[in-house]
Design an enzyme around this catalytic site. Structure first.
Site, mmCIF file in Angstrom:
data_model
loop_
_atom_site.group_PDB
_atom_site.id
_atom_site.type_symbol
_atom_site.label_atom_id
_atom_site.label_comp_id
_atom_site.label_asym_id
_atom_site.label_seq_id
_atom_site.Cartn_x
_atom_site.Cartn_y
_atom_site.Cartn_z
ATOM 1 N N SER A 153 0.848 -1.181 0.000
ATOM 2 C CA SER A 153 0.000 0.000 0.000
ATOM 3 C C SER A 153 0.888 1.237 0.000
ATOM 4 O O SER A 153 2.054 1.182 0.422
ATOM 5 C CB SER A 153 -0.886 0.003 1.255
ATOM 6 O OG SER A 153 -1.470 1.265 1.478
ATOM 7 N N TYR A 166 -0.671 -0.881 10.115
ATOM 8 C CA TYR A 166 -0.845 -1.207 8.694
ATOM 9 C C TYR A 166 0.365 -0.751 7.886
ATOM 10 O O TYR A 166 0.873 -1.486 7.029
ATOM 11 C CB TYR A 166 -2.120 -0.534 8.200
ATOM 12 C CG TYR A 166 -2.510 -0.824 6.782
ATOM 13 C CD1 TYR A 166 -2.958 -2.085 6.401
ATOM 14 C CD2 TYR A 166 -2.470 0.187 5.816
ATOM 15 C CE1 TYR A 166 -3.346 -2.339 5.095
ATOM 16 C CE2 TYR A 166 -2.857 -0.052 4.510
ATOM 17 C CZ TYR A 166 -3.299 -1.316 4.156
ATOM 18 O OH TYR A 166 -3.688 -1.555 2.853
ATOM 19 N N LYS A 170 2.756 -3.182 5.759
ATOM 20 C CA LYS A 170 2.849 -3.020 4.312
ATOM 21 C C LYS A 170 4.246 -2.587 3.875
ATOM 22 O O LYS A 170 4.644 -2.846 2.726
ATOM 23 C CB LYS A 170 1.799 -2.014 3.831
ATOM 24 C CG LYS A 170 0.367 -2.562 3.891
ATOM 25 C CD LYS A 170 0.227 -3.892 3.174
ATOM 26 C CE LYS A 170 -1.219 -4.297 2.967
ATOM 27 N NZ LYS A 170 -1.341 -5.641 2.345
#
Length: 276
Positions: A153, A166, A170
């Site tokens: 991401s 997150y 990622k």
């Protein structure tokens, strides 16, 4: 259907809904036989039926990618059902956001587990199968390329406030990608990653009051991007809008196609030109 992936066996985690579903449908449309996974059996079966309705082949391996023993079961499903293993797309995941001072240990670990530890375990479980096949093919004088596509991401490439868990996961999967490209080059495996920018899915679409949730293993997880914030992001995208799951799937397909046989250890951003 076309035949660029004819007869290839593709495992796609988190493919019952959203981007994962579109990845599975895209690979199947190019001739791949697909193992569909989702946390819940119903959406996984629906995706498998959609593949079959379009003339493709699919089987289901339902369950959480973070379960003990899931990785081995996932790989075994592909081998037992279709006799091989050619493409792995590590797509499963969700977000559970908070600023650092409010983030619990559970939040941190859950997101690390699903986005980073689970792909590691799937690749580890795949190694004996890939190694054995590669040795057979080398002995026969064949050069057969296999593909791994990890999903990252722009939170992993540039960070994002409120998503320390997150973003860390990622970012970490990019390190996994580069390392596995070096470890598995001798097996003729191309290992690459796609980092998504704003894509319209159930994880980004939320109500104005921010009360949208998804259920993950009996937990209600708040998801969604405030529509005003999403509108601001959209204005920053050079192509003028957020992406669709079909466009996200197309980016993954680029790394699965034979034209990418000499590309490995790389990542691309699928974000309409938007970067952070």
């Amino acid at each position: 259907m076309t035949d660029k992936l004819d007869g290839r066996v593709a495992l796609v985690s988190g493919s019952g809904r959203g981007i994962g579903r579109e990845i599975a449908l895209k690979l199947a449309s190019e001739g791949a036989r697909v193992v569909i996974n989702d946390l819940d059996a119903d959406p996984a079966n629906e995706t498998a039926e959609a593949v079959r309705a379009a003339g493709g082949e699919a089987v289901v391996c339902a369950g959480s990618v973070t379960e003990d023993g899931f990785a081995e079961r996932f790989i075994k499903t592909g081998v037992d059902s279709f006799g091989g293993l050619d493409i792995i797309v590590n797509n499963a995941g969700y977000t559970w956001d908070s600023v650092v001072q409010k983030m619990s240990d559970e939040q941190w670990q859950a997101i690390i587990d699903v986005h980073l530890t689970a792909p590691f375990k799937i690749l580890r479980a795949a190694q004996p199968v890939i190694s054995a096949k590669a040795k057979e093919e080398a002995a026969a004088g064949q050069e057969v390329f296999r593909k791994v596509v990890n999903i990252s991401s722009i939170a992993g490439t540039g960070g994002n406030a409120g998503q320390i868990n997150y973003a860390a996961a990622k970012s970490g999967i990019l390190g996994v990608t580069r390392t596995m490209a070096k470890e598995w080059g001798r097996y003729k495996v191309n290992v690459n990653a796609v980092a998504f920018g704003p894509i319209r899915t159930r994880l980004t679409e939320g109500s104005a009051d921010g009360d949208s949730t998804i259920k993950v293993e009996e937990k209600e997880i708040k998801v969604g991007v405030n529509p005003d914030l999403l509108s601001q992001m959209e204005r920053m995208i050079p192509l003028g809008r957020v992406g669709t799951p079909q466009e996200a799937a197309g980016a993954v397909y680029l790394f699965c196609a034979p034209e990418s046989n000499f590309i490995s250890g790389q990542h691309i951003i699928c974000g309409g030109g938007f970067v952070i």
